[in-house]
Scaffold this active site. Structure first.
Site, PDB file in Angstrom:
ATOM      1  CG  ASP A  83      -1.792   1.221   1.346  1.00  0.00           C
ATOM      2  OD1 ASP A  83      -1.662   2.135   0.504  1.00  0.00           O
ATOM      3  OD2 ASP A  83      -2.609   1.280   2.281  1.00  0.00           O
ATOM      4  CB  SER A 164      -2.426  11.089 -16.609  1.00  0.00           C
ATOM      5  OG  SER A 164      -3.627  11.376 -17.294  1.00  0.00           O
ATOM      6  CE1 TYR A 176      -5.444   9.748 -12.540  1.00  0.00           C
ATOM      7  CE2 TYR A 176      -5.846  11.389 -14.250  1.00  0.00           C
ATOM      8  CZ  TYR A 176      -5.279  10.198 -13.842  1.00  0.00           C
ATOM      9  OH  TYR A 176      -4.527   9.470 -14.742  1.00  0.00           O
ATOM     10  CE  LYS A 180      -1.801   9.991 -12.445  1.00  0.00           C
ATOM     11  NZ  LYS A 180      -0.770   8.948 -12.221  1.00  0.00           N
TER      12      LYS A 180
END
EC number: 1.1.1.209
Length: 319
Positions: A83, A164, A176, A180
């Site tokens: 993790d 990404s 998100y 990134k």
């Protein structure tokens, strides 16, 4: 004169292409560590590099993911449960990897683990909605890198960070994209810091791929759950049919989605095995043809094209 200029350009293009094809000679004595191997890019990468002859150490989040991967690969591949958001787990794993690789060090570190978090309009979200993707995609990546870096420096190896196109363009709301964007910044500073040690650092920027990360059903389910908790004012602004319209937009964008995951793994392969790895890789036709070029365009053009992909609000003036 024009003839000589054209000739020089052709020669430069040939030499540049030739340079990119030069590979390291032997990979069978090299160890690589990959995070996020339960599914998607990481899973395919682990299987691919195992077949090529690398000593693959694949980090999975779940026991079921680890078991399934071991069943599809050689005895040479090792798995470990990890993790990336648990600092103690990361430290123990790094020590275990150190014992596995010995004096050879770690040739490749592929930071692939990631989560999308909640992809929804910014004014729907709370700070906690931002926290999960930033913890996994950014702090998890940094934690793994810091703990594995001494092993990579020993091998004068490679660090590959999977970012990404969302690290170049704010395509959706939520944590998100910020995570990134930050990965891109960390990648660039790390690349410059590691240059003196002979460590190459590369960033891969995939476009839209069909993975568990980008499952439209899960995206909509999360949006619906948040919608139920929104205030009446925000619901009035967006309208009761907003999520359905968003779903229609998603369905209309299916042609942009890459079904084949191999372009991302091919980028990883080049970054691992080329004598002259690139600093950045765009993976997927949509990334190369649309997203990355758009990221260099004026903000007004970006806004115009990206806003066309969003569902219309029912009554934005109801504030």
């Amino acid at each position: 004169m024009l003839f000589w200029v054209l000739g020089l350009l052709i020669l430069c293009g040939f030499l540049w292409t030739r340079k990119g094809k030069l590979k390291i000679e032997d990979i069978t004595d090299k160890y690589i560590f990959i995070t996020g191997c339960d599914s998607g890019f990481g899973n395919l990468a682990a299987r691919t590099f195992d077949k090529k002859g690398f000593h693959v150490i694949a980090a999975c989040l779940t026991e079921s993911g680890s078991t399934a991967l071991k069943a599809e690969t050689s005895e040479r591949l090792r798995t470990v449960l990890l993790d990336v958001t648990d600092p103690e787990n990361v430290k123990r794993t790094a020590q275990w990897v150190k014992n596995q690789v010995g004096e050879k060090g770690l040739w490749g570190l592929i930071n692939n683990a990631g989560v999308p978090g909640v992809l929804a309009p910014t004014d729907w979200l709370t700070l906690e909605d931002y926290r999960e993707p930033i913890e996994v995609n950014l702090f998890g990546l940094i934690s793994v890198t810091l703990n594995m870096l001494p092993l990579v420096k020993k091998a004068q190896g490679r660090v590959i960070n999977v970012s990404s196109v969302g690290g170049r363009l704010a395509i959706v709301g939520g944590g998100y994209t910020p995570s990134k964007y930050a990965v891109e910044g960390f990648n660039d500073s790390l690349r410059r810091d590691m240059k003196a040690f002979g460590v190459h650092v590369s960033c891969i920027e995939p476009g839209l791929f069909k993975t568990n990360l980008a499952d439209p059903v899960k995206v909509i389910e999360k949006k619906l759950a948040i919608w139920e908790q929104l205030s009446p004012d925000i619901k009035q602004q967006y309208g009761e049919g907003y999520i359905e319209k968003s779903l229609d937009k998603l369905k209309g964008n299916k042609s942009y989605v890459n079904m084949d995951l191999s372009p991302v793994v091919e980028c990883m392969d080049h970054a691992l095995t080329s004598l002259f790895p690139k600093t950045h890789y765009a993976a997927g036709k949509d990334a190369k043809i649309f997203w990355i070029p758009l990221s260099h365009m004026p903000a007004a053009l970006q806004d115009f094209l990206l806003l066309k992909q969003k569902a219309e609000l029912a009554n934005p003036k109801a504030v």
